[in-house]
Design a protein around this motif. Sequence first.
Motif, PDB file in Angstrom:
ATOM      1  N   VAL A  63       6.066 -44.965   7.259  1.00 38.20           N
ATOM      2  CA  VAL A  63       5.674 -45.503   5.962  1.00 38.20           C
ATOM      3  C   VAL A  63       6.746 -46.462   5.458  1.00 38.20           C
ATOM      4  N   THR A  64       6.305 -47.515   4.808  1.00 40.72           N
ATOM      5  CA  THR A  64       7.248 -48.481   4.259  1.00 40.72           C
ATOM      6  C   THR A  64       8.256 -47.801   3.341  1.00 40.72           C
ATOM      7  N   VAL A  65       9.522 -48.169   3.505  1.00 41.04           N
ATOM      8  CA  VAL A  65      10.562 -47.597   2.653  1.00 41.04           C
ATOM      9  C   VAL A  65      10.354 -48.059   1.222  1.00 41.04           C
ATOM     10  N   ASN A  66      10.259 -47.135   0.319  1.00 39.73           N
ATOM     11  CA  ASN A  66      10.149 -47.424  -1.109  1.00 39.73           C
ATOM     12  C   ASN A  66      11.378 -46.844  -1.785  1.00 39.73           C
ATOM     13  N   PRO A  67      12.244 -47.700  -2.372  1.00 43.36           N
ATOM     14  CA  PRO A  67      13.486 -47.209  -2.960  1.00 43.36           C
ATOM     15  C   PRO A  67      13.273 -46.101  -3.981  1.00 43.36           C
ATOM     16  N   THR A  68      12.137 -46.098  -4.679  1.00 40.22           N
ATOM     17  CA  THR A  68      11.907 -45.092  -5.706  1.00 40.22           C
ATOM     18  C   THR A  68      11.686 -43.715  -5.102  1.00 40.22           C
ATOM     19  N   HIS A  69      11.431 -43.645  -3.777  1.00 39.94           N
ATOM     20  CA  HIS A  69      11.209 -42.364  -3.130  1.00 39.94           C
ATOM     21  C   HIS A  69      12.503 -41.767  -2.602  1.00 39.94           C
ATOM     22  N   LEU A  70      13.589 -42.486  -2.685  1.00 41.25           N
ATOM     23  CA  LEU A  70      14.859 -42.005  -2.178  1.00 41.25           C
ATOM     24  C   LEU A  70      15.595 -41.246  -3.273  1.00 41.25           C
ATOM     25  N   THR A  71      16.172 -40.117  -2.916  1.00 40.59           N
ATOM     26  CA  THR A  71      16.864 -39.300  -3.913  1.00 40.59           C
ATOM     27  C   THR A  71      18.065 -40.035  -4.480  1.00 40.59           C
ATOM     28  N   CYS A  72      18.889 -40.573  -3.628  1.00 38.26           N
ATOM     29  CA  CYS A  72      20.073 -41.310  -4.084  1.00 38.26           C
ATOM     30  C   CYS A  72      20.352 -42.417  -3.076  1.00 38.26           C
ATOM     31  N   PRO A  73      19.648 -43.518  -3.152  1.00 38.55           N
ATOM     32  CA  PRO A  73      19.819 -44.576  -2.154  1.00 38.55           C
ATOM     33  C   PRO A  73      21.198 -45.226  -2.247  1.00 38.55           C
ATOM     34  N   SER A  74      21.713 -45.587  -1.109  1.00 37.14           N
ATOM     35  CA  SER A  74      22.930 -46.398  -1.077  1.00 37.14           C
ATOM     36  C   SER A  74      22.523 -47.857  -1.222  1.00 37.14           C
ATOM     37  N   VAL A  75      23.318 -48.606  -1.951  1.00 37.32           N
ATOM     38  CA  VAL A  75      22.984 -49.996  -2.246  1.00 37.32           C
ATOM     39  C   VAL A  75      24.145 -50.888  -1.851  1.00 37.32           C
ATOM     40  N   VAL A  76      23.859 -51.912  -1.063  1.00 37.11           N
ATOM     41  CA  VAL A  76      24.839 -52.933  -0.701  1.00 37.11           C
ATOM     42  C   VAL A  76      24.438 -54.217  -1.415  1.00 37.11           C
ATOM     43  N   ILE A  77      25.362 -54.781  -2.175  1.00 36.33           N
ATOM     44  CA  ILE A  77      25.107 -56.005  -2.943  1.00 36.33           C
ATOM     45  C   ILE A  77      25.988 -57.115  -2.386  1.00 36.33           C
ATOM     46  N   VAL A  78      25.380 -58.210  -1.996  1.00 38.27           N
ATOM     47  CA  VAL A  78      26.125 -59.357  -1.479  1.00 38.27           C
ATOM     48  C   VAL A  78      26.320 -60.348  -2.620  1.00 38.27           C
ATOM     49  N   GLY A  79      27.553 -60.483  -3.087  1.00 36.48           N
ATOM     50  CA  GLY A  79      27.867 -61.408  -4.162  1.00 36.48           C
ATOM     51  C   GLY A  79      28.415 -60.688  -5.382  1.00 36.48           C
ATOM     52  N   ALA A  80      29.628 -61.052  -5.787  1.00 34.45           N
ATOM     53  CA  ALA A  80      30.287 -60.422  -6.928  1.00 34.45           C
ATOM     54  C   ALA A  80      30.337 -61.369  -8.112  1.00 34.45           C
ATOM     55  N   GLY A  81      29.187 -61.989  -8.400  1.00 26.06           N
ATOM     56  CA  GLY A  81      29.086 -62.866  -9.553  1.00 26.06           C
ATOM     57  C   GLY A  81      28.241 -62.231 -10.639  1.00 26.06           C
ATOM     58  N   THR A  82      27.538 -63.067 -11.388  1.00 24.96           N
ATOM     59  CA  THR A  82      26.756 -62.593 -12.532  1.00 24.96           C
ATOM     60  C   THR A  82      25.728 -61.559 -12.126  1.00 24.96           C
ATOM     61  N   PHE A  83      24.849 -61.902 -11.177  1.00 24.87           N
ATOM     62  CA  PHE A  83      23.796 -60.976 -10.768  1.00 24.87           C
ATOM     63  C   PHE A  83      24.372 -59.748 -10.072  1.00 24.87           C
ATOM     64  N   GLY A  84      25.312 -59.963  -9.155  1.00 24.20           N
ATOM     65  CA  GLY A  84      25.810 -58.865  -8.338  1.00 24.20           C
ATOM     66  C   GLY A  84      26.558 -57.815  -9.125  1.00 24.20           C
ATOM     67  N   LEU A  85      27.521 -58.231  -9.942  1.00 22.90           N
ATOM     68  CA  LEU A  85      28.310 -57.254 -10.683  1.00 22.90           C
ATOM     69  C   LEU A  85      27.506 -56.586 -11.786  1.00 22.90           C
ATOM     70  N   SER A  86      26.645 -57.345 -12.450  1.00 24.42           N
ATOM     71  CA  SER A  86      25.823 -56.738 -13.491  1.00 24.42           C
ATOM     72  C   SER A  86      24.882 -55.703 -12.892  1.00 24.42           C
ATOM     73  N   THR A  87      24.313 -56.017 -11.732  1.00 17.67           N
ATOM     74  CA  THR A  87      23.444 -55.050 -11.056  1.00 17.67           C
ATOM     75  C   THR A  87      24.223 -53.797 -10.680  1.00 17.67           C
ATOM     76  N   ALA A  88      25.402 -53.974 -10.119  1.00 13.05           N
ATOM     77  CA  ALA A  88      26.219 -52.823  -9.734  1.00 13.05           C
ATOM     78  C   ALA A  88      26.522 -51.945 -10.942  1.00 13.05           C
ATOM     79  N   ALA A  89      26.895 -52.565 -12.049  1.00 16.07           N
ATOM     80  CA  ALA A  89      27.244 -51.802 -13.242  1.00 16.07           C
ATOM     81  C   ALA A  89      26.059 -50.986 -13.748  1.00 16.07           C
ATOM     82  N   HIS A  90      24.869 -51.597 -13.774  1.00 11.89           N
ATOM     83  CA  HIS A  90      23.696 -50.885 -14.289  1.00 11.89           C
ATOM     84  C   HIS A  90      23.250 -49.774 -13.345  1.00 11.89           C
TER      85      HIS A  90
END
Length: 542
Positions: free
Chosen positions: A2-29
Amino acid sequence: MVTVNPTHLTCPSVVIVGAGTFGLSTAAHLLERGYTDVTVLDRAPVLPAQDAASTDINKVVRSCYTDRFYTALARRAIEAWKGPEWEGCYHESGILLVRKHPDPPPLPAAGLGDGAYSSPDLGDVAYENDRALGARTTRITTPASIRAALAVDTAYIGFGNSLLSPASHTTLSPPTSSPKSSPTTYSGSHNLDGGWAEAARAVSVLLARVRAQGGKVWAGCEVRGLVWEEDVVGGSEGVGGEGRAQRKCVGVRVLRRRGDTTHNSAGADTTEEVIRGDIVVLAAGAWTASAFPELGPSVQGRCVATGQSVATIQLTPASAAPYRDAPVFLDFDTGFYVFPPNPDNIVKFALHAAGHTYVPDNGTSPNASVGTDLNSNLNSSRVSTPRTIFSHPAPSLTPTASGTPHARPDGLRIPRTVVHELREHLRAVYPALADMEFAGTRLCWYTDSPDNDWVIGRVPGAPSLVLATSGSGHAFKFLPIIGSIVADAIEGTLDPIIARKFAVDRAIAPATLAERDSRPVSALDEKELCSPEDLLPVRVKM
């Protein structure tokens, strides 16, 4: 499978490429929502990245938009900026927005339903949106009211020679490109709810907060490609349809400088690694299309790198004093804007315009594909790529009025014609500054989408891969809250209307760039970049 759906994961690991506006704000939230495994990667050896659009002395924070969705969102961001966690990075100087009349022909409606517009007067649309949402804004209808709103000692700065003076500004001729021939005058609005933020310092504050919350931020990680695992989707749930092959992105391949997880050291050893994550977020800004050509048309046409010309003037405390309380000045017609002096007495001014593309002459890169629904035959050598101090670091000696030369990297040069254009725009607002030496220039690299909306959402055919990019020159002001939109997209809880607005595969309306200079994007001609002499005070040029 079945297609991976992030909402079905208990605690997904997230890799963010880019430490600018979008990347850091996403990480913080994400960290605020309880995520425990969030890694942010950035190619820059030191963070904040020197050549990132977000690494600047200041950025405009405004709610005056013709799309009411952004007006409402910006007002939320402005309130967030006032929080103690931002350590005073936000300065509420106000925004003075002007434009000439008569206006260009009406533009197609755009926005989210109630905020949509189709009006020949974009300045009025922005004003009405602000007023409807409670902003402290007033109309500006005369040259005298514009001068009053600037709150500057006009006798000191020589306002009598300005285009905003009564004698020269009452009947100002329209541009030759205008479809109308009647006289034109300025009008606009003065919004007290807005101003500017110390951009690089704000990014540093957020970077420290992400690390304090347990996020891993690794500088010196040059992403060399995405890592995939095939997954076959059954039924009609998959993005690719029944039985169609889907590709699951499980991480990124990086060239990493060892020992550089906090502050990079020059000359560190490098190793190739795979950084794995359940979710991969590409927040690479203006490098999105050139760094990930395998994403094909989902990126190339929606994430175009354009260089916008910026310049600064260094004042003394005494010479900066008359401008200290001025609002940010923004001309909706030309895209010219100028800030009041920052704490270091630097005045920054720039063009929020169509900008320039740059395609380095480095041959053809290999092609790759994400899935059967995406075009895999892109030639990455034809993709616009930022030209910065890292790609062009060679210094050029710049003479100064005092005769003492200093070095400026080649990657900071802007077109010579734009240097002249910036001086003329500045002359119309602050004529006493127009002929002064430029302390610095740079091309600020936007990531533009054709419709000026951001690109936030999962990549079709690759459900674990999320794009968070295409700020289109107006994302930084949302730094405190933009990550919540990306986090909602990751979790599958984003409002459907907003999800469609930012979708990777949305239908793109014809570009209007309604709030930016309507001139077409042009290719950057390196032979026409400014020389050191172009930045000297006009009176001492040879």
